[in-house]
Motif scaffolding. Sequence first.
Motif, PDB file in Angstrom:
ATOM      1  N   GLY A  10       0.807  -1.212   0.000  1.00 42.16           N
ATOM      2  CA  GLY A  10       0.000   0.000   0.000  1.00 42.16           C
ATOM      3  C   GLY A  10       0.841   1.264   0.000  1.00 42.16           C
ATOM      4  O   GLY A  10       0.548   2.218  -0.719  1.00 42.16           O
ATOM      5  N   GLY A  11       1.910   1.274   0.804  1.00 43.83           N
ATOM      6  CA  GLY A  11       2.780   2.442   0.845  1.00 43.83           C
ATOM      7  C   GLY A  11       3.518   2.656  -0.467  1.00 43.83           C
ATOM      8  O   GLY A  11       3.679   3.796  -0.927  1.00 43.83           O
ATOM      9  N   SER A  12       3.961   1.565  -1.087  1.00 44.81           N
ATOM     10  CA  SER A  12       4.652   1.670  -2.376  1.00 44.81           C
ATOM     11  C   SER A  12       3.715   2.203  -3.458  1.00 44.81           C
ATOM     12  O   SER A  12       4.113   3.021  -4.293  1.00 44.81           O
ATOM     13  N   PHE A  21       7.178  15.731  -8.753  1.00 53.66           N
ATOM     14  CA  PHE A  21       7.591  17.093  -8.391  1.00 53.66           C
ATOM     15  C   PHE A  21       6.691  17.723  -7.329  1.00 53.66           C
ATOM     16  O   PHE A  21       6.781  18.928  -7.088  1.00 53.66           O
ATOM     17  N   THR A  22       5.810  16.950  -6.695  1.00 54.45           N
ATOM     18  CA  THR A  22       4.929  17.515  -5.668  1.00 54.45           C
ATOM     19  C   THR A  22       5.417  17.197  -4.262  1.00 54.45           C
ATOM     20  O   THR A  22       4.997  17.848  -3.305  1.00 54.45           O
ATOM     21  N   GLY A  23       6.259  16.193  -4.108  1.00 51.20           N
ATOM     22  CA  GLY A  23       6.719  15.784  -2.794  1.00 51.20           C
ATOM     23  C   GLY A  23       5.711  14.945  -2.027  1.00 51.20           C
ATOM     24  O   GLY A  23       5.956  14.581  -0.868  1.00 51.20           O
ATOM     25  N   LEU A  24       4.589  14.611  -2.666  1.00 49.25           N
ATOM     26  CA  LEU A  24       3.550  13.838  -1.986  1.00 49.25           C
ATOM     27  C   LEU A  24       3.920  12.370  -1.810  1.00 49.25           C
ATOM     28  O   LEU A  24       3.231  11.637  -1.100  1.00 49.25           O
ATOM     29  N   ILE A  47       2.627   3.304  10.509  1.00 43.48           N
ATOM     30  CA  ILE A  47       1.291   3.161   9.931  1.00 43.48           C
ATOM     31  C   ILE A  47       0.579   4.503   9.894  1.00 43.48           C
ATOM     32  O   ILE A  47      -0.065   4.859   8.896  1.00 43.48           O
ATOM     33  N   VAL A  48       0.693   5.274  10.969  1.00 37.01           N
ATOM     34  CA  VAL A  48       0.060   6.601  11.015  1.00 37.01           C
ATOM     35  C   VAL A  48       0.625   7.508   9.927  1.00 37.01           C
ATOM     36  O   VAL A  48      -0.112   8.188   9.216  1.00 37.01           O
ATOM     37  N   VAL A  49       1.952   7.502   9.780  1.00 44.15           N
ATOM     38  CA  VAL A  49       2.602   8.345   8.768  1.00 44.15           C
ATOM     39  C   VAL A  49       2.180   7.920   7.366  1.00 44.15           C
ATOM     40  O   VAL A  49       1.846   8.760   6.520  1.00 44.15           O
ATOM     41  N   GLY A  50       2.187   6.612   7.103  1.00 47.07           N
ATOM     42  CA  GLY A  50       1.820   6.125   5.776  1.00 47.07           C
ATOM     43  C   GLY A  50       0.380   6.430   5.416  1.00 47.07           C
ATOM     44  O   GLY A  50       0.084   6.889   4.307  1.00 47.07           O
ATOM     45  N   VAL A  51      -0.546   6.186   6.353  1.00 48.39           N
ATOM     46  CA  VAL A  51      -1.964   6.470   6.103  1.00 48.39           C
ATOM     47  C   VAL A  51      -2.181   7.960   5.889  1.00 48.39           C
ATOM     48  O   VAL A  51      -2.930   8.378   4.993  1.00 48.39           O
ATOM     49  N   ALA A  52      -1.518   8.785   6.704  1.00 40.80           N
ATOM     50  CA  ALA A  52      -1.646  10.238   6.548  1.00 40.80           C
ATOM     51  C   ALA A  52      -1.168  10.683   5.166  1.00 40.80           C
ATOM     52  O   ALA A  52      -1.779  11.566   4.542  1.00 40.80           O
ATOM     53  N   GLY A  53      -0.100  10.071   4.686  1.00 44.12           N
ATOM     54  CA  GLY A  53       0.419  10.426   3.367  1.00 44.12           C
ATOM     55  C   GLY A  53      -0.548  10.080   2.255  1.00 44.12           C
ATOM     56  O   GLY A  53      -0.763  10.881   1.333  1.00 44.12           O
ATOM     57  N   VAL A  54      -1.161   8.898   2.325  1.00 46.71           N
ATOM     58  CA  VAL A  54      -2.127   8.490   1.296  1.00 46.71           C
ATOM     59  C   VAL A  54      -3.365   9.376   1.346  1.00 46.71           C
ATOM     60  O   VAL A  54      -3.894   9.801   0.303  1.00 46.71           O
ATOM     61  N   VAL A  55      -3.844   9.670   2.548  1.00 50.58           N
ATOM     62  CA  VAL A  55      -5.023  10.542   2.687  1.00 50.58           C
ATOM     63  C   VAL A  55      -4.728  11.924   2.121  1.00 50.58           C
ATOM     64  O   VAL A  55      -5.566  12.521   1.433  1.00 50.58           O
ATOM     65  N   LEU A  56      -3.536  12.432   2.399  1.00 53.98           N
ATOM     66  CA  LEU A  56      -3.153  13.745   1.878  1.00 53.98           C
ATOM     67  C   LEU A  56      -3.133  13.746   0.356  1.00 53.98           C
ATOM     68  O   LEU A  56      -3.577  14.715  -0.285  1.00 53.98           O
ATOM     69  N   GLU A  57      -2.632  12.676  -0.223  1.00 51.70           N
ATOM     70  CA  GLU A  57      -2.647  12.558  -1.684  1.00 51.70           C
ATOM     71  C   GLU A  57      -4.057  12.624  -2.237  1.00 51.70           C
ATOM     72  O   GLU A  57      -4.334  13.327  -3.211  1.00 51.70           O
ATOM     73  N   VAL A  58      -4.961  11.864  -1.619  1.00 51.70           N
ATOM     74  CA  VAL A  58      -6.342  11.805  -2.097  1.00 51.70           C
ATOM     75  C   VAL A  58      -7.016  13.165  -1.966  1.00 51.70           C
ATOM     76  O   VAL A  58      -7.683  13.642  -2.892  1.00 51.70           O
TER      77      VAL A  58
END
Length: 212
Positions: free
Chosen positions: A146-148, A157-160, A187-198
């Motif tokens: 999921g993280g990959s 170029f967005t850093g997301l 897990i918190v960091v990874g989920v936060a990153g995916v949510v931010l992308e969405v």
Amino acid sequence: MTSPWGPRQSGRGPDPDKVSERLDRWLVGDSDKTLGSLLEVFQEKGFAIAFVLLLGVSALPLPTGGATHVFEIIAALLALELTAGREQIWLPQRWCKLELAGPRRQRFITALMRRIRQLERFSRPRLRFLFDHRLSNIVFGLLVLGGSAGAFFAPPFTGLDTLPSLGVVLLSLGVLLEDFAVVVVAIVVGVAGVVLEVVLGSAAINGLESLF
């Protein structure tokens, strides 16, 4: 079944042969600094350390311009192997020759080693009984997958891609150190990153639609 992050250690402390120390020996050794040679050095810890090196490039705040996609694809393949129950890593020979270190990546290696040493200073084994099981292998592989995917689909170029990649790196280090606290943070960091992308992706699409 052999654990992808190494055999259980006796005693109360973690493995005295730290991740940073093994990486140091690999970096100063005479072998080629390729993915294949790294896996030979770490062997039983191959899956976890491979994830650290493969996703570490995009986890650091360094410009990549989407050049890390090949690393993310390899990490996803390894995650599928781990989930499927493989005890040893299989990769095409061409991918094994992928260069992970050397003069062109010295800045990355220096920054990554510094972060690993900082984490090792504060980490200690927590809830070790949760590690080294078939189920934990599956969960580990799925989280890395999921993280990959989150890092791969982040706009260039967005850093997301930083947060999903950082989540995978922290998760792998938490598994290597058998520290459940680090796993939870990962897990918190990874989920936060995916949510931010969405969220940002949806906002960008809505903004473009409003223009037309």
